[in-house]
Design a protein around this motif. Structure first.
Motif, PDB file in Angstrom:
ATOM      1  N   LEU A   1       4.871   5.805  15.066  1.00  0.00           N
ATOM      2  CA  LEU A   1       4.633   6.590  13.850  1.00  0.00           C
ATOM      3  C   LEU A   1       4.473   8.067  14.170  1.00  0.00           C
ATOM      4  O   LEU A   1       4.827   8.928  13.368  1.00  0.00           O
ATOM      5  N   PHE A   2       3.913   8.342  15.337  1.00  0.00           N
ATOM      6  CA  PHE A   2       3.548   9.726  15.650  1.00  0.00           C
ATOM      7  C   PHE A   2       4.636  10.460  16.431  1.00  0.00           C
ATOM      8  O   PHE A   2       4.586  11.678  16.554  1.00  0.00           O
TER       9      PHE A   2
ATOM     10  N   VAL B   1       6.105   5.766   2.685  1.00  0.00           N
ATOM     11  CA  VAL B   1       5.727   6.408   1.423  1.00  0.00           C
ATOM     12  C   VAL B   1       6.882   7.271   0.908  1.00  0.00           C
ATOM     13  O   VAL B   1       7.272   7.192  -0.266  1.00  0.00           O
TER      14      VAL B   1
ATOM     15  N   MET C   1       0.803  -1.223   0.000  1.00  0.00           N
ATOM     16  CA  MET C   1       0.000   0.000   0.000  1.00  0.00           C
ATOM     17  C   MET C   1       0.849   1.293   0.000  1.00  0.00           C
ATOM     18  O   MET C   1       0.574   2.200  -0.809  1.00  0.00           O
TER      19      MET C   1
ATOM     20  N   ASN D   1       3.397  14.633   3.083  1.00  0.00           N
ATOM     21  CA  ASN D   1       2.976  13.581   4.003  1.00  0.00           C
ATOM     22  C   ASN D   1       2.657  14.102   5.391  1.00  0.00           C
ATOM     23  O   ASN D   1       2.185  13.345   6.234  1.00  0.00           O
TER      24      ASN D   1
HETATM   25  N1  LIG Z   1      -3.588   9.149   0.881  1.00  0.00           N
HETATM   26  C1  LIG Z   1      -3.311   7.874   0.950  1.00  0.00           C
HETATM   27  O1  LIG Z   1      -3.899   7.039   0.265  1.00  0.00           O
HETATM   28  C2  LIG Z   1      -2.224   7.441   1.881  1.00  0.00           C
HETATM   29  C3  LIG Z   1      -1.758   6.119   1.901  1.00  0.00           C
HETATM   30  C4  LIG Z   1      -0.689   5.803   2.754  1.00  0.00           C
HETATM   31  C5  LIG Z   1      -0.159   6.780   3.591  1.00  0.00           C
HETATM   32  N2  LIG Z   1      -0.684   8.033   3.564  1.00  0.00           N
HETATM   33  C6  LIG Z   1      -0.110   9.105   4.394  1.00  0.00           C
HETATM   34  O2  LIG Z   1       1.255   9.220   4.080  1.00  0.00           O
HETATM   35  C7  LIG Z   1       1.949   9.734   5.208  1.00  0.00           C
HETATM   36  C8  LIG Z   1       3.166   8.842   5.482  1.00  0.00           C
HETATM   37  O3  LIG Z   1       2.698   7.540   5.851  1.00  0.00           O
HETATM   38  P1  LIG Z   1       3.748   6.363   6.066  1.00  0.00           P
HETATM   39  O4  LIG Z   1       2.986   5.121   6.192  1.00  0.00           O
HETATM   40  O5  LIG Z   1       4.798   6.462   5.040  1.00  0.00           O
HETATM   41  O6  LIG Z   1       4.356   6.719   7.493  1.00  0.00           O
HETATM   42  P2  LIG Z   1       5.899   6.894   7.855  1.00  0.00           P
HETATM   43  O7  LIG Z   1       6.395   8.098   7.109  1.00  0.00           O
HETATM   44  O8  LIG Z   1       6.605   5.605   7.679  1.00  0.00           O
HETATM   45  O9  LIG Z   1       5.854   7.199   9.404  1.00  0.00           O
HETATM   46  C9  LIG Z   1       5.369   8.392   9.899  1.00  0.00           C
HETATM   47  C10 LIG Z   1       6.503   9.456  10.006  1.00  0.00           C
HETATM   48  O10 LIG Z   1       5.906  10.732  10.066  1.00  0.00           O
HETATM   49  C11 LIG Z   1       6.832  11.616  10.646  1.00  0.00           C
HETATM   50  N3  LIG Z   1       6.140  12.516  11.567  1.00  0.00           N
HETATM   51  C12 LIG Z   1       5.428  12.197  12.671  1.00  0.00           C
HETATM   52  N4  LIG Z   1       4.955  13.305  13.259  1.00  0.00           N
HETATM   53  C13 LIG Z   1       5.385  14.360  12.500  1.00  0.00           C
HETATM   54  C14 LIG Z   1       5.216  15.781  12.589  1.00  0.00           C
HETATM   55  N5  LIG Z   1       4.526  16.341  13.587  1.00  0.00           N
HETATM   56  N6  LIG Z   1       5.798  16.547  11.642  1.00  0.00           N
HETATM   57  C15 LIG Z   1       6.504  15.996  10.631  1.00  0.00           C
HETATM   58  N7  LIG Z   1       6.707  14.657  10.492  1.00  0.00           N
HETATM   59  C16 LIG Z   1       6.142  13.860  11.423  1.00  0.00           C
HETATM   60  C17 LIG Z   1       7.857  10.776  11.408  1.00  0.00           C
HETATM   61  O11 LIG Z   1       9.090  10.862  10.710  1.00  0.00           O
HETATM   62  P3  LIG Z   1      10.191  11.952  11.130  1.00  0.00           P
HETATM   63  O12 LIG Z   1      11.125  11.245  12.046  1.00  0.00           O
HETATM   64  O13 LIG Z   1      10.786  12.332   9.836  1.00  0.00           O
HETATM   65  O14 LIG Z   1       9.472  13.050  11.841  1.00  0.00           O
HETATM   66  C18 LIG Z   1       7.304   9.356  11.278  1.00  0.00           C
HETATM   67  O15 LIG Z   1       8.330   8.397  11.199  1.00  0.00           O
HETATM   68  C19 LIG Z   1       0.946   9.802   6.337  1.00  0.00           C
HETATM   69  O16 LIG Z   1       0.456  11.122   6.422  1.00  0.00           O
HETATM   70  C20 LIG Z   1      -0.144   8.867   5.881  1.00  0.00           C
HETATM   71  O17 LIG Z   1      -1.393   9.161   6.444  1.00  0.00           O
HETATM   72  C21 LIG Z   1      -1.690   8.369   2.735  1.00  0.00           C
END
Ligand SMILES: NC(=O)c1ccc[n+]([C@@H]2O[C@H](COP(=O)([O-])OP(=O)(O)OC[C@H]3O[C@@H](n4cnc5c(N)ncnc54)[C@H](OP(=O)(O)O)[C@@H]3O)[C@@H](O)[C@H]2O)c1
Length: 346
Positions: free
Chosen positions: A330-331, A167, A137, A232
């Motif tokens: 994650l957060f 992502v 995904m 993101n």
């Molecule tokens: N639209 C869609 O279909 C879809 C599908 C999948 C994912 N997404 C979105 O894509 C984004 C990334 O998802 P992912 O699964 O790849 O997660 P990820 O990047 O593997 O994990 C989340 C990362 O976000 C960063 N983070 C957390 N709080 C933060 C903040 N306040 N400011 C800035 N960075 C912060 C952290 O990295 P740092 O150490 O760099 O802060 C954390 O490791 C998310 O927003 C998710 O909801 C959307």
């Protein structure tokens, strides 16, 4: 041994969180495993995908998918094996990707198979955990968000936040393959070093380096402005990038993780008039809309994995019961790479 002798440990949503999820928002239950009816299958979970979107699914209210109900097993995608099949398309021992839920076993009946997303996976294309990352995904989100909405052209500058995450790591690598200049934004020097030295990004801005770090970093590393921003995280970083976009820039609204645990209303972009001045656009993406084309992206990404142009990093935590604490990584940025919960050894 009949399946009904197996005990299925599960984690259910007990309450809707206010802010960051707490231990009391979850309940741990057990249930006997159900035999599948004609056309159905029973699966054993090997690994689950922990996703920022889970936080949204815990909230009441309208979204692109209904919320998880109170008392329901928490929704989760995963990979596992078929342990019983009354469906000729699946054989015991097949590896599959499916909506498993946060539990050790799941039985999916015939008319639920398509909606659930149950499909066989081929471990020659990538490892089990890569099927939750670049071939799964998050990888599909990166591919279709960048290619369909971002429409990258060689020589353009692409900025991606959450650059070391699931992502983000794939977005940056695809953009490099497509001939773009790529600047990541991530939290801390270790993540920034990794995306530049291991993944080949041109630069990475550590947004935790201090006030003004993103603005200064964008000025230094995007001297010719930003053509594509893959967002993101939302919040202030989105505003900082908006201030540097080029004419006809494309901004992909993939997520806004900085806002997911807010108890105050979501912070919208203050600099949105930059879209007007630059004749630019911002567009949201939901990965599930591209399900009919996943196989095309998987084939392309599997090719890049094979020829070494694509790398993937997964952060694997062991144990179903750790789910409530592991999700929080994650957060607070503790995950380094795609966050995976290993439920059972293959
Ligand atoms: N639209 C869609 O279909 C879809 C599908 C999948 C994912 N997404 C979105 O894509 C984004 C990334 O998802 P992912 O699964 O790849 O997660 P990820 O990047 O593997 O994990 C989340 C990362 O976000 C960063 N983070 C957390 N709080 C933060 C903040 N306040 N400011 C800035 N960075 C912060 C952290 O990295 P740092 O150490 O760099 O802060 C954390 O490791 C998310 O927003 C998710 O909801 C959307």
């Amino acid at each position: 041994m009949p399946l009904t002798h197996l005990v299925n440990h599960q984690i259910r949503l007990a309450a809707r969180p206010n802010g960051m999820p707490k231990t009391s928002d979850w309940s741990h239950t057990t249930q006997a495993v159900a035999e599948p009816l004609e056309g159905g299958v029973t699966l054993k979970t090997l690994a689950l995908s922990l996703d920022p979107a889970m936080r949204g699914w815990m909230n009441e209210g309208k979204s692109y998918i209904p919320p998880v109900g109170i008392g329901e097993v928490m929704r989760a995608g995963g990979v596992g094996t078929v342990i019983a099949s009354k469906n000729e398309q699946f054989t015991v021992g097949d590896y599959v990707s499916a909506g498993f839920g946060v539990q050790e076993y799941t039985t999916i009946e015939k008319d639920e198979i398509k909606r659930n997303g149950l499909v066989k996976i081929d471990l020659r294309a990538g490892s089990l955990t890569q099927w939750l990352n670049v071939l799964g995904m998050p990888g599909m989100t990166a591919y279709f968000g960048l290619m369909d909405v971002g429409m990258p052209q060689p020589g353009e500058t692409v900025v991606v936040s959450g650059a070391a995450g699931a992502v983000g790591q794939t977005v940056g690598q695809i953009a490099k393959i497509k001939g773009c200049r790529v600047v990541g934004i991530a939290g801390g020097p270790a993540k920034c070093d990794w995306v530049v030295k291991e993944l080949g990004f041109d630069a990475c801005i550590d947004y935790k380096a201090g006030p003004g770090a993103v603005r200064a970093g964008l000025k230094e590393h995007c001297a010719k402005g930003v053509d594509i921003y893959f967002d993101n995280v939302g919040g202030e970083i989105l505003d900082d990038v908006l201030a540097r976009i080029n004419r006809k820039a494309r901004i992909i609204i993939c997520g806004a993780i900085s806002q997911y645990n807010n108890t105050a209303p979501v912070q919208g972009p203050k600099n949105y008039l930059s879209l007007l001045v630059n004749r630019a656009r911002m567009e949201g993406i939901v990965v599930f809309d591209y399900a009919d084309r996943y196989h095309l992206a998987v084939a392309e990404m599997a090719g890049y994995l094979k020829d070494g142009r694509m790398k993937s990093k997964e952060d694997i935590v062991v144990g179903l019961n750790t789910f409530p604490d592991t999700l929080l990584k994650l957060f607070n940025g503790e995950n380094f790479g795609k966050l995976v919960l290993e439920v059972a050894r293959d």
